[in-house]
Write a protein that holds these residues in place. Sequence first.
Motif, PDB file in Angstrom:
ATOM      1  N   GLY A 121      -2.135 -41.193  -6.675  1.00 38.97           N
ATOM      2  CA  GLY A 121      -1.409 -39.892  -6.910  1.00 38.97           C
ATOM      3  C   GLY A 121      -0.711 -39.588  -5.618  1.00 38.97           C
ATOM      4  O   GLY A 121       0.387 -39.193  -5.836  1.00 38.97           O
ATOM      5  N   GLY A 122      -1.319 -39.939  -4.385  1.00 42.16           N
ATOM      6  CA  GLY A 122      -0.495 -39.877  -3.242  1.00 42.16           C
ATOM      7  C   GLY A 122       0.566 -40.478  -3.214  1.00 42.16           C
ATOM      8  O   GLY A 122       1.783 -40.281  -2.780  1.00 42.16           O
ATOM      9  N   ASP A 123       0.782 -41.818  -3.671  1.00 40.52           N
ATOM     10  CA  ASP A 123       1.755 -42.818  -3.764  1.00 40.52           C
ATOM     11  C   ASP A 123       2.991 -42.158  -4.462  1.00 40.52           C
ATOM     12  O   ASP A 123       4.030 -42.079  -4.236  1.00 40.52           O
ATOM     13  CB  ASP A 123       1.406 -44.078  -4.224  1.00 40.52           C
ATOM     14  CG  ASP A 123       2.439 -45.269  -4.266  1.00 40.52           C
ATOM     15  OD1 ASP A 123       2.781 -45.813  -5.122  1.00 40.52           O
ATOM     16  OD2 ASP A 123       3.355 -45.002  -2.923  1.00 40.52           O
ATOM     17  N   VAL A 124       2.741 -41.630  -5.879  1.00 36.10           N
ATOM     18  CA  VAL A 124       3.411 -40.844  -6.846  1.00 36.10           C
ATOM     19  C   VAL A 124       4.090 -39.797  -6.040  1.00 36.10           C
ATOM     20  O   VAL A 124       5.352 -39.955  -6.102  1.00 36.10           O
ATOM     21  CB  VAL A 124       2.721 -40.888  -8.020  1.00 36.10           C
ATOM     22  CG1 VAL A 124       3.822 -39.993  -8.988  1.00 36.10           C
ATOM     23  CG2 VAL A 124       2.338 -41.737  -8.997  1.00 36.10           C
ATOM     24  N   LEU A 125       3.450 -39.051  -5.446  1.00 37.88           N
ATOM     25  CA  LEU A 125       3.900 -37.922  -4.721  1.00 37.88           C
ATOM     26  C   LEU A 125       5.079 -38.272  -3.752  1.00 37.88           C
ATOM     27  O   LEU A 125       6.104 -37.712  -3.606  1.00 37.88           O
ATOM     28  CB  LEU A 125       2.767 -37.205  -3.990  1.00 37.88           C
ATOM     29  CG  LEU A 125       2.895 -35.670  -3.880  1.00 37.88           C
ATOM     30  CD1 LEU A 125       2.922 -35.065  -5.419  1.00 37.88           C
ATOM     31  CD2 LEU A 125       1.508 -35.102  -3.167  1.00 37.88           C
ATOM     32  N   GLY A 126       4.597 -39.309  -2.983  1.00 36.15           N
ATOM     33  CA  GLY A 126       5.530 -39.677  -1.870  1.00 36.15           C
ATOM     34  C   GLY A 126       6.870 -40.284  -2.890  1.00 36.15           C
ATOM     35  O   GLY A 126       7.838 -40.297  -1.908  1.00 36.15           O
ATOM     36  N   ARG A 127       6.773 -40.900  -3.774  1.00 33.80           N
ATOM     37  CA  ARG A 127       7.846 -41.277  -4.525  1.00 33.80           C
ATOM     38  C   ARG A 127       8.825 -40.263  -5.067  1.00 33.80           C
ATOM     39  O   ARG A 127      10.171 -40.328  -5.190  1.00 33.80           O
ATOM     40  CB  ARG A 127       7.576 -42.212  -5.573  1.00 33.80           C
ATOM     41  CG  ARG A 127       7.182 -43.597  -4.831  1.00 33.80           C
ATOM     42  CD  ARG A 127       6.882 -44.592  -6.132  1.00 33.80           C
ATOM     43  NE  ARG A 127       5.634 -44.858  -6.405  1.00 33.80           N
ATOM     44  CZ  ARG A 127       5.138 -45.077  -7.552  1.00 33.80           C
ATOM     45  NH1 ARG A 127       6.201 -45.539  -8.513  1.00 33.80           N
ATOM     46  NH2 ARG A 127       4.050 -45.348  -8.076  1.00 33.80           N
ATOM     47  N   ILE A 128       8.244 -39.243  -5.362  1.00 31.77           N
ATOM     48  CA  ILE A 128       9.098 -38.181  -6.118  1.00 31.77           C
ATOM     49  C   ILE A 128       9.538 -36.917  -5.418  1.00 31.77           C
ATOM     50  O   ILE A 128      10.470 -36.296  -5.801  1.00 31.77           O
ATOM     51  CB  ILE A 128       8.412 -37.526  -7.364  1.00 31.77           C
ATOM     52  CG1 ILE A 128       7.137 -36.866  -7.094  1.00 31.77           C
ATOM     53  CG2 ILE A 128       8.044 -38.738  -8.305  1.00 31.77           C
ATOM     54  CD1 ILE A 128       6.545 -36.357  -8.326  1.00 31.77           C
ATOM     55  N   VAL A 129       8.989 -36.979  -3.906  1.00 33.89           N
ATOM     56  CA  VAL A 129       9.113 -35.806  -3.414  1.00 33.89           C
ATOM     57  C   VAL A 129      10.768 -35.588  -2.724  1.00 33.89           C
ATOM     58  O   VAL A 129      11.646 -34.696  -2.734  1.00 33.89           O
ATOM     59  CB  VAL A 129       8.312 -35.626  -2.318  1.00 33.89           C
ATOM     60  CG1 VAL A 129       8.578 -34.442  -1.271  1.00 33.89           C
ATOM     61  CG2 VAL A 129       6.828 -34.908  -2.771  1.00 33.89           C
ATOM     62  N   VAL A 130      11.022 -36.782  -2.291  1.00 33.41           N
ATOM     63  CA  VAL A 130      12.385 -36.669  -1.558  1.00 33.41           C
ATOM     64  C   VAL A 130      13.266 -37.956  -2.003  1.00 33.41           C
ATOM     65  O   VAL A 130      13.550 -38.923  -1.113  1.00 33.41           O
ATOM     66  CB  VAL A 130      12.463 -36.928  -0.014  1.00 33.41           C
ATOM     67  CG1 VAL A 130      12.076 -35.466   0.567  1.00 33.41           C
ATOM     68  CG2 VAL A 130      11.164 -37.709   0.507  1.00 33.41           C
ATOM     69  N   PRO A 131      13.425 -38.035  -3.215  1.00 30.97           N
ATOM     70  CA  PRO A 131      14.234 -39.194  -3.786  1.00 30.97           C
ATOM     71  C   PRO A 131      15.737 -39.340  -2.976  1.00 30.97           C
ATOM     72  O   PRO A 131      16.244 -38.270  -2.835  1.00 30.97           O
ATOM     73  CB  PRO A 131      14.347 -39.203  -5.374  1.00 30.97           C
ATOM     74  CG  PRO A 131      14.204 -37.521  -5.590  1.00 30.97           C
ATOM     75  CD  PRO A 131      13.203 -36.867  -4.372  1.00 30.97           C
ATOM     76  N   PRO A 132      16.297 -40.470  -2.760  1.00 28.07           N
ATOM     77  CA  PRO A 132      15.701 -41.845  -3.088  1.00 28.07           C
ATOM     78  C   PRO A 132      14.723 -42.230  -2.002  1.00 28.07           C
ATOM     79  O   PRO A 132      14.387 -43.266  -2.041  1.00 28.07           O
ATOM     80  CB  PRO A 132      16.843 -42.544  -3.124  1.00 28.07           C
ATOM     81  CG  PRO A 132      17.765 -41.882  -2.077  1.00 28.07           C
ATOM     82  CD  PRO A 132      17.724 -40.600  -2.118  1.00 28.07           C
ATOM     83  N   ARG A 133      14.505 -41.427  -0.913  1.00 29.97           N
ATOM     84  CA  ARG A 133      13.544 -41.841   0.038  1.00 29.97           C
ATOM     85  C   ARG A 133      12.088 -41.797  -0.530  1.00 29.97           C
ATOM     86  O   ARG A 133      12.019 -41.334  -1.273  1.00 29.97           O
ATOM     87  CB  ARG A 133      13.515 -40.894   1.109  1.00 29.97           C
ATOM     88  CG  ARG A 133      14.521 -41.338   2.209  1.00 29.97           C
ATOM     89  CD  ARG A 133      13.808 -41.498   3.388  1.00 29.97           C
ATOM     90  NE  ARG A 133      14.832 -42.207   4.665  1.00 29.97           N
ATOM     91  CZ  ARG A 133      15.424 -41.285   5.186  1.00 29.97           C
ATOM     92  NH1 ARG A 133      15.312 -40.086   5.342  1.00 29.97           N
ATOM     93  NH2 ARG A 133      16.383 -41.839   6.191  1.00 29.97           N
ATOM     94  N   GLU A 134      11.454 -42.799   0.214  1.00 29.58           N
ATOM     95  CA  GLU A 134       9.895 -42.647  -0.236  1.00 29.58           C
ATOM     96  C   GLU A 134       9.168 -42.172   1.150  1.00 29.58           C
ATOM     97  O   GLU A 134       9.025 -42.644   2.016  1.00 29.58           O
ATOM     98  CB  GLU A 134       9.214 -43.949  -0.569  1.00 29.58           C
ATOM     99  CG  GLU A 134       9.983 -44.527  -1.925  1.00 29.58           C
ATOM    100  CD  GLU A 134       9.240 -45.836  -2.318  1.00 29.58           C
ATOM    101  OE1 GLU A 134       9.435 -46.301  -3.324  1.00 29.58           O
ATOM    102  OE2 GLU A 134       8.166 -46.110  -1.637  1.00 29.58           O
ATOM    103  N   ILE A 135       7.970 -41.411   0.777  1.00 32.74           N
ATOM    104  CA  ILE A 135       6.984 -41.056   2.092  1.00 32.74           C
ATOM    105  C   ILE A 135       5.828 -42.231   1.661  1.00 32.74           C
ATOM    106  O   ILE A 135       5.304 -41.862   0.571  1.00 32.74           O
ATOM    107  CB  ILE A 135       6.576 -39.477   2.083  1.00 32.74           C
ATOM    108  CG1 ILE A 135       7.721 -38.784   1.821  1.00 32.74           C
ATOM    109  CG2 ILE A 135       5.540 -39.376   3.076  1.00 32.74           C
ATOM    110  CD1 ILE A 135       7.341 -37.261   1.861  1.00 32.74           C
TER     111      ILE A 135
END
Lengths: 320, 350
Positions: free
Chosen positions: A281-295
């Motif tokens: 879940g954390g990984d998914v969150l990191g991917r969708i929060v600031v596209p195209p960047r990833e947290i």
Amino acid sequence: MLIAAVALGVVVLSVLLGSGSIGPGRALDALLHPGRHPDDLDTLEQLRFPRTGVAVAVGAALGASGVLLQALTRNPVADPSVLGISAGASLAVVLAIVVLGVSGSAAFTPFALVGGAVVGVVAWVVAGGARGGTVGLALAGAALAALCAAATQALTVLDAATLDQFRFWLVGTVAGRQWSTLLGAAPVLALGAVVALLVAPALNTLALGDDTARGLGQDVGRVQLATGAAALLLAAGAVAVVGPIAFVGLVAAHVARLTIGADLRWQLAVAALLGVSFLVGGDVLGRIVVPPREIPVGVVSPMIGVPVFLWLVARRRVVA
Amino acid sequence: MSAAGRTRLVLRTTRPALSVALDVRALGVAAGLTLLAVAAAVAGIAWGGADLPLADVVRSLTVGADGGTDLIVRDLQAPRAAMALLVGAGFGLAGGVFQSVLRNPLASPDVVGVAQGASLAGVTGLLIGVSYGISMLLAGAGALAATAVCVEIAPRRETLTLVLVGIGIAALCGAGVSFLLTVGDVSVTTRALIWLVGDLNGTDWPAVRATALAAMVLVPAVALLARRLDVLALGDDVAGGLGAVASRDRVLLLGLAAAVVGACVAACGPIGFAAFLAPQIGRRLAGTSSAASLPACAAAGAAVVAVADLIGRRLGAPGELPVGIVTAALGGLVFVVLLFAEQRRRVRGS
């Protein structure tokens, strides 16, 4: 069960969502109709499947490790990162990279094991063992983790060229992880899981206290050793694959205890599932929060985990 | 706390009406460590990269030698030496206060979030491109902010909860810093990394003056409140019986100490573990953990940083090892010492 459903749901999301150009609709389409979009399917297979798979394995490992450590130390804040095990493991790996030039998770794993074990044991002893109490152990672990972090930073400054490629790994991330990375640490993770399963029934007796357990016929020393070994194998294996990710074990173990009660066997299973949900879940969150960047997930997990930890402290759920 | 076996010197004046009991051994240790610190600083000027004869350096500092030497000594090296002493003393003092208030030698500003908050703020500043000076001020503010958050969240501001919350905040800020380091481009990141391990390079007199000013404000404040440290050490209940409001005193003392750390970090980055090392050394030598040992802690801090800087410059020649790396290594050694002390205590079964 609800938790298993959540875990499964999160895994599915992880495959469907991402920071790249393949949106959920396209991804679903590619999965359901393999012949129609071979390129998309390829991308999915190369990027998201392995990434999700790694996250599942690591999440389960960290969640279980949290329960094992809390059972071993009888300390509600124990967790691979709080005790400094993750920091020690990553320092050992960085040392190996700089001094010996190793690379690849298969080579990292033994160093991670040694580093994690040393730091974990030192933290336990310096804190005064069982006498230290909640805070003593957390403090010793935090101090050692800070020391390891300082040493890692020092090495990064001194050998910037080598370590530039590992800047990302040091943050803790599942981005770009391949099946091969997971396979490298798989023996250690598998061994840890086996030992954990074997020792799980004994944990409930151990939780009654050393003396009571001995009175009931348990070989306390051996159970403690096995528990510690399992926790260490799982945590070090996780670090070798994705770098140090903090607070997963702590949160998973606490939520498991809150939902499933005191039976440590169930806690172990539920914490593993919760660890999966949390990490993926954390990984998914990191991917969708600031596209195209990833947290990276190593940044997301403390951001969620620390507030939960602080909430636990504030609610006096952490008995000092 | 008991006066058994400790020599005290009592100073009384009538105008102004003062009565002060001074611990002779603690003050002696402080004086000795100060001398050591100054010697190390002067040695740093001479041997830390400029390679000047010691006699010339001393002459330049006191009466003035030839123009060239004077330039190197007074304008280039001396600010660094002065800053090392100031910052070291600050870290030592703050470390002593933290360890006393939180009742644990491991609870130094490096561990319970102060240094991490400062790091986060400082690195953010460097990355968004503000000037170096402003980034440093941000770092100072970050140290204070982290402590403020910690104090606010900790229920009832008890010792144990303050420590736990501090650890949580440290982890959060640490994750933030790691993330920022991956996001920035390499040149800024390298600069940030060097700052993160403590960087005395490039200090000049204005910076020293600014830090000295902060010290002149903060140190007397700490001295005035130092007595409350001893009262707090009696435990919250006894302290309450003596009329102290334990939680408020804790907040005041920690806040001041955090401000000191903030000022030091603003000057030269978080010098890892100086705040942890100095009180260990100062207090073991002075033989007491009470407020009387604070000057010894500060002096020990100055000595540690000055010596570490000298070592860093000699070992790293022709470049230099950042001072924070040396202090971190020393910190590791102290940890090992703590380890053995704990083991010995266990074996003795106390």
